[in-house]
Design a protein around this motif. Structure first.
Motif, PDB file in Angstrom:
ATOM      1  N   ARG A   1      -7.905   0.843   4.553  1.00 47.16           N
ATOM      2  CA  ARG A   1      -7.034   0.435   5.658  1.00 47.16           C
ATOM      3  C   ARG A   1      -7.728   0.556   7.006  1.00 47.16           C
ATOM      4  O   ARG A   1      -7.359  -0.122   7.972  1.00 47.16           O
ATOM      5  CB  ARG A   1      -5.768   1.294   5.662  1.00 47.16           C
ATOM      6  CG  ARG A   1      -4.661   0.782   4.745  1.00 47.16           C
ATOM      7  CD  ARG A   1      -3.500   1.748   4.770  1.00 47.16           C
ATOM      8  NE  ARG A   1      -2.238   1.097   4.480  1.00 47.16           N
ATOM      9  CZ  ARG A   1      -1.069   1.721   4.397  1.00 47.16           C
ATOM     10  NH1 ARG A   1      -1.019   3.028   4.566  1.00 47.16           N
ATOM     11  NH2 ARG A   1       0.032   1.058   4.127  1.00 47.16           N
TER      12      ARG A   1
ATOM     13  N   ILE B   1      -6.871   4.153  -0.508  1.00 48.26           N
ATOM     14  CA  ILE B   1      -6.049   3.265   0.316  1.00 48.26           C
ATOM     15  C   ILE B   1      -6.255   3.568   1.798  1.00 48.26           C
ATOM     16  O   ILE B   1      -6.413   2.660   2.627  1.00 48.26           O
ATOM     17  CB  ILE B   1      -4.562   3.395  -0.075  1.00 48.26           C
ATOM     18  CG1 ILE B   1      -4.318   2.788  -1.455  1.00 48.26           C
ATOM     19  CG2 ILE B   1      -3.668   2.715   0.965  1.00 48.26           C
ATOM     20  CD1 ILE B   1      -2.913   3.003  -1.981  1.00 48.26           C
TER      21      ILE B   1
ATOM     22  N   TRP C   1       0.819  -1.217   0.000  1.00 49.74           N
ATOM     23  CA  TRP C   1       0.000   0.000   0.000  1.00 49.74           C
ATOM     24  C   TRP C   1       0.850   1.263   0.000  1.00 49.74           C
ATOM     25  O   TRP C   1       0.578   2.215  -0.734  1.00 49.74           O
ATOM     26  CB  TRP C   1      -0.931   0.009   1.208  1.00 49.74           C
ATOM     27  CG  TRP C   1      -1.924  -1.102   1.262  1.00 49.74           C
ATOM     28  CD1 TRP C   1      -2.098  -2.000   2.279  1.00 49.74           C
ATOM     29  CD2 TRP C   1      -2.916  -1.438   0.281  1.00 49.74           C
ATOM     30  NE1 TRP C   1      -3.124  -2.871   1.986  1.00 49.74           N
ATOM     31  CE2 TRP C   1      -3.644  -2.542   0.771  1.00 49.74           C
ATOM     32  CE3 TRP C   1      -3.250  -0.912  -0.966  1.00 49.74           C
ATOM     33  CZ2 TRP C   1      -4.688  -3.137   0.060  1.00 49.74           C
ATOM     34  CZ3 TRP C   1      -4.293  -1.492  -1.679  1.00 49.74           C
ATOM     35  CH2 TRP C   1      -4.998  -2.579  -1.170  1.00 49.74           C
TER      36      TRP C   1
END
Length: 296
Positions: A88, A84, A45
């Protein structure tokens, strides 16, 4: 449904792959193919956020398409870095579909090797990234261009349900589309499954495969294979596409892309309800024939 596990090997020779999987159109998981690539350790990531975090990407939700939905139409847009950060934080039903990351960061093509020892015909301009939050779903479909796929999982686990193309009527394929009428969400969980077997009785005849992909697993999906994917963790994968070796296979894929898809989109815009009802009627008639064949 009658499901079996997908064969798994650490590695395989070109001859064995051709004889046992490519020619008979049978799926396979190769566990160490991607481990030879720099991408196996490098892609994560933080790395992607640093190189393409400012790129706007199309997002897709878990809602199945209806009579008005053109194929592959994004439901929202967001910067990749923000996306992202979002997934997360926890479960998210948003996913990124057919994202050509290599257009924005062409240098990362050096992080993997095209596995031409297994098959030829790779479309090297279009390696694609698939990203999803935990709980996101790719609904049952087959790839419109009828390419062979090598799908490598890099982060997170993903559950995959697979069927050969020939099972299409048992899966209630929508005519002029690559999609099924059936919602396969959580098919493996009796308490949460959306399958509706009473509504779709031919499903019980369908013969397919299921597999869970983990970091570094590469799934070979033969041309035209139906697949349904559920993200068990937030994660991403890369697909490498290879055209079929036969002229007939290439022509069918071209027709789907440039003929079938555009006709379907036009009809959804001009006569969506009539078009939807006509397709539904044809779909259920085809499924009934499958049931009649075995005297069900």
């Amino acid at each position: 449904m009658k499901l079996q596990s997908v064969d798994r090997v650490e590695s395989i020779s070109s001859g064995a792959f051709m004889d046992r999987y490519y020619s008979p159109m049978k799926p396979l998981v190769i566990t160490n193919l991607a481990q030879q690539w720099p991408a196996f350790h490098k892609w994560n990531w933080d790395y992607f956020k640093s190189i393409i975090g400012e790129v706007n990407v199309g997002l897709y939700n878990n809602v199945k398409s209806d009579a008005y939905t053109p194929i592959n139409t994004a439901d929202d847009y967001m910067k990749f870095g923000d996306y992202i950060d979002m997934i997360r934080k926890g479960p998210s039903q948003w996913r990124i579909f057919l994202f050509n990351i290599f257009e924005h960061a062409p240098g990362i093509t050096k992080d993997f090797t095209w596995p031409e020892h297994l098959m030829k015909g790779f479309v090297k301009k279009y390696p694609m990234l698939f990203v999803g939050g935990k709980g996101s779903i790719t609904h049952m479909h087959f790839d419109i261009d009828l390419s062979h796929i090598l799908h490598t999982q890099f982060v997170g686990k993903k559950r995959v349900l697979l069927f050969p193309f020939g099972e299409q009527h048992k899966l209630y394929r929508k005519p002029w589309e690559v999609l099924s009428f059936v919602n396969f969400s959580h098919y493996f969980d009796n308490g949460n499954s959306k399958l509706e077997p009473e509504k779709y009785p031919a499903l019980r005849l369908a013969k397919g495969y299921e597999v869970i992909l983990d970091h570094g697993d590469t799934l070979f999906m033969p041309a035209g294979y139906w697949h349904h994917m559920e993200y068990l963790d937030n994660g991403f994968a890369m697909s490498l596409r290879a055209l079929q070796s036969s002229l007939g296979g290439k022509l069918k894929g071209a027709w789907n892309l440039f003929g079938m898809r555009h006709i379907d989109t036009l009809m959804k815009k001009t006569a969506p309800d009539w078009w939807f009802n006509m397709k539904k009627e044809k779909t259920f008639k085809a499924a009934e024939k499958e049931l009649e064949i075995i005297g069900q």
